[in-house]
Design an enzyme around this catalytic site. Sequence first.
Site, PDB file in Angstrom:
ATOM      1  N   LEU A   1      15.612  51.329  46.241  1.00  0.00           N
ATOM      2  CA  LEU A   1      14.920  52.638  45.728  1.00  0.00           C
ATOM      3  C   LEU A   1      15.177  53.529  46.241  1.00  0.00           C
ATOM      4  O   LEU A   1      15.223  54.910  45.698  1.00  0.00           O
ATOM      5  CB  LEU A   1      13.388  51.997  45.524  1.00  0.00           C
ATOM      6  CG  LEU A   1      12.562  53.300  45.343  1.00  0.00           C
ATOM      7  CD1 LEU A   1      12.593  53.522  43.726  1.00  0.00           C
ATOM      8  CD2 LEU A   1      10.985  52.903  45.483  1.00  0.00           C
TER       9      LEU A   1
ATOM     10  N   LEU B   1      22.611  56.822  58.186  1.00  0.00           N
ATOM     11  CA  LEU B   1      22.596  56.362  56.953  1.00  0.00           C
ATOM     12  C   LEU B   1      22.298  55.066  56.727  1.00  0.00           C
ATOM     13  O   LEU B   1      22.494  54.545  55.419  1.00  0.00           O
ATOM     14  CB  LEU B   1      24.147  56.632  56.375  1.00  0.00           C
ATOM     15  CG  LEU B   1      24.637  58.182  56.791  1.00  0.00           C
ATOM     16  CD1 LEU B   1      26.363  58.139  56.067  1.00  0.00           C
ATOM     17  CD2 LEU B   1      23.980  58.905  55.563  1.00  0.00           C
ATOM     18  N   GLY B   2      21.809  54.377  57.665  1.00  0.00           N
ATOM     19  CA  GLY B   2      21.211  52.885  57.419  1.00  0.00           C
ATOM     20  C   GLY B   2      20.038  52.770  57.263  1.00  0.00           C
ATOM     21  O   GLY B   2      19.129  53.369  57.520  1.00  0.00           O
ATOM     22  N   GLY B   3      19.661  51.350  56.745  1.00  0.00           N
ATOM     23  CA  GLY B   3      18.317  51.222  56.446  1.00  0.00           C
ATOM     24  C   GLY B   3      17.749  51.290  55.107  1.00  0.00           C
ATOM     25  O   GLY B   3      16.583  51.459  54.943  1.00  0.00           O
ATOM     26  N   PHE B   4      18.481  51.839  54.053  1.00  0.00           N
ATOM     27  CA  PHE B   4      17.980  52.404  52.797  1.00  0.00           C
ATOM     28  C   PHE B   4      17.936  51.281  51.934  1.00  0.00           C
ATOM     29  O   PHE B   4      18.723  50.446  51.838  1.00  0.00           O
ATOM     30  CB  PHE B   4      18.869  53.446  52.258  1.00  0.00           C
ATOM     31  CG  PHE B   4      18.973  54.844  53.093  1.00  0.00           C
ATOM     32  CD1 PHE B   4      18.001  55.656  53.325  1.00  0.00           C
ATOM     33  CD2 PHE B   4      20.195  54.836  53.709  1.00  0.00           C
ATOM     34  CE1 PHE B   4      18.230  56.612  53.901  1.00  0.00           C
ATOM     35  CE2 PHE B   4      20.339  56.235  54.343  1.00  0.00           C
ATOM     36  CZ  PHE B   4      19.345  57.087  54.824  1.00  0.00           C
ATOM     37  N   THR B   5      16.507  51.144  51.477  1.00  0.00           N
ATOM     38  CA  THR B   5      16.420  50.122  50.110  1.00  0.00           C
ATOM     39  C   THR B   5      17.093  50.532  48.794  1.00  0.00           C
ATOM     40  O   THR B   5      17.367  51.742  48.896  1.00  0.00           O
ATOM     41  CB  THR B   5      14.783  49.894  49.981  1.00  0.00           C
ATOM     42  OG1 THR B   5      14.461  51.094  49.507  1.00  0.00           O
ATOM     43  CG2 THR B   5      14.121  49.709  51.324  1.00  0.00           C
TER      44      THR B   5
ATOM     45  N   TYR C   1      33.192  52.509  74.349  1.00  0.00           N
ATOM     46  CA  TYR C   1      33.896  52.233  73.216  1.00  0.00           C
ATOM     47  C   TYR C   1      35.370  51.895  73.368  1.00  0.00           C
ATOM     48  O   TYR C   1      36.296  52.507  73.906  1.00  0.00           O
ATOM     49  CB  TYR C   1      34.041  53.604  72.444  1.00  0.00           C
ATOM     50  CG  TYR C   1      32.396  54.072  72.105  1.00  0.00           C
ATOM     51  CD1 TYR C   1      31.473  53.148  72.179  1.00  0.00           C
ATOM     52  CD2 TYR C   1      32.368  55.411  71.536  1.00  0.00           C
ATOM     53  CE1 TYR C   1      30.272  53.816  71.660  1.00  0.00           C
ATOM     54  CE2 TYR C   1      31.066  56.072  71.349  1.00  0.00           C
ATOM     55  CZ  TYR C   1      29.924  55.214  71.402  1.00  0.00           C
ATOM     56  OH  TYR C   1      28.693  55.577  71.409  1.00  0.00           O
TER      57      TYR C   1
ATOM     58  N   PHE D   1      22.972  56.396  63.822  1.00  0.00           N
ATOM     59  CA  PHE D   1      22.585  55.718  62.332  1.00  0.00           C
ATOM     60  C   PHE D   1      21.963  56.235  61.491  1.00  0.00           C
ATOM     61  O   PHE D   1      20.879  56.008  60.929  1.00  0.00           O
ATOM     62  CB  PHE D   1      21.742  54.467  62.994  1.00  0.00           C
ATOM     63  CG  PHE D   1      21.805  53.034  62.091  1.00  0.00           C
ATOM     64  CD1 PHE D   1      23.314  52.783  61.675  1.00  0.00           C
ATOM     65  CD2 PHE D   1      20.842  52.463  61.638  1.00  0.00           C
ATOM     66  CE1 PHE D   1      23.438  51.722  60.675  1.00  0.00           C
ATOM     67  CE2 PHE D   1      20.908  51.161  60.772  1.00  0.00           C
ATOM     68  CZ  PHE D   1      22.221  50.921  60.569  1.00  0.00           C
TER      69      PHE D   1
END
Length: 290
Positions: free
Chosen positions: A221, A215-219, A63, A213
């Site tokens: 809905l 909190l990622g990848g939510f549609t 990082y 990760f």
Amino acid sequence: MTTTPLAGSYPLGSFSVRRVGYGAMQLAGPGVFGPPRDRRAAVAVLREAIARGVDHVDTSDLYGPHVTNQIIREALHPYRDGLVIATKVGMVRGPAGSWEPAFSAADIEVQVHDNLRNLGVDVLDVVNFRASFSATGPAEGSIEAPLNALAELQRRGLVRHIGLSNVTPTQVAEGRKLVEIVCVQNHYNLTHRHDDALIDELAASGIAYVPFFPLGGFTALQSSALDAVAARLGATPKQVALAWLLRRSPNVLLIPGTSSLAHLEENLASASLVLGAEDVATLNRVTAHT
């Protein structure tokens, strides 16, 4: 369901850490490359996290590179008793910030020494080998050589514990035959649940699972369902997603990252959020049917 400070504790090798920790990736500059815009703010976030009871910090000399570990050293060294710092090896950064696989024995040794130097320690608490056989996620490939290199550094007293990151169940099984594995770090959240069986298998063996990760990848809905549960509880959707992970299994250790004091407060408050049976059922139905 009752809560304890930062959602209780769980073993991480010979250590016991609180289940809500802190991930330091966002302390570097944009793209996890170069220095942060505000180094003093980065130092302040780290110090506040520790002051609030966090005792598990996840980092890597990747990082920046080097930047995040140097900020951790500036903010927290000399490290208080009980603080566990976990790092990662297995890749290097290119001149423009690319992430390049690097896991020969020589590569691993250089990376371990970089972490030791920039963190200002004589031994690393936990070193996770990050597999990088594909740029898109876990992919099969033998991890024997890099784990043997880490095991040798462990025998030399430079590494206390070894973990795995971005790995398949097959690689976890291979790794456990070679060395004692104390944790697995993989992509997992409410809607990305490919590791459900692996989490349960690790829990049965007392091995920590550290989702990244979260909190990622939510549609749209799925986000609406999170919004509805959050509104009912007087919380934020992010807090609900983190609380669901804590509820998922006792071996789950969270490492949400931020460079903001306000977001740090939001993340840490998720440890006190109690999801009822109806909330969990609602969230699990979203996962199952979308």
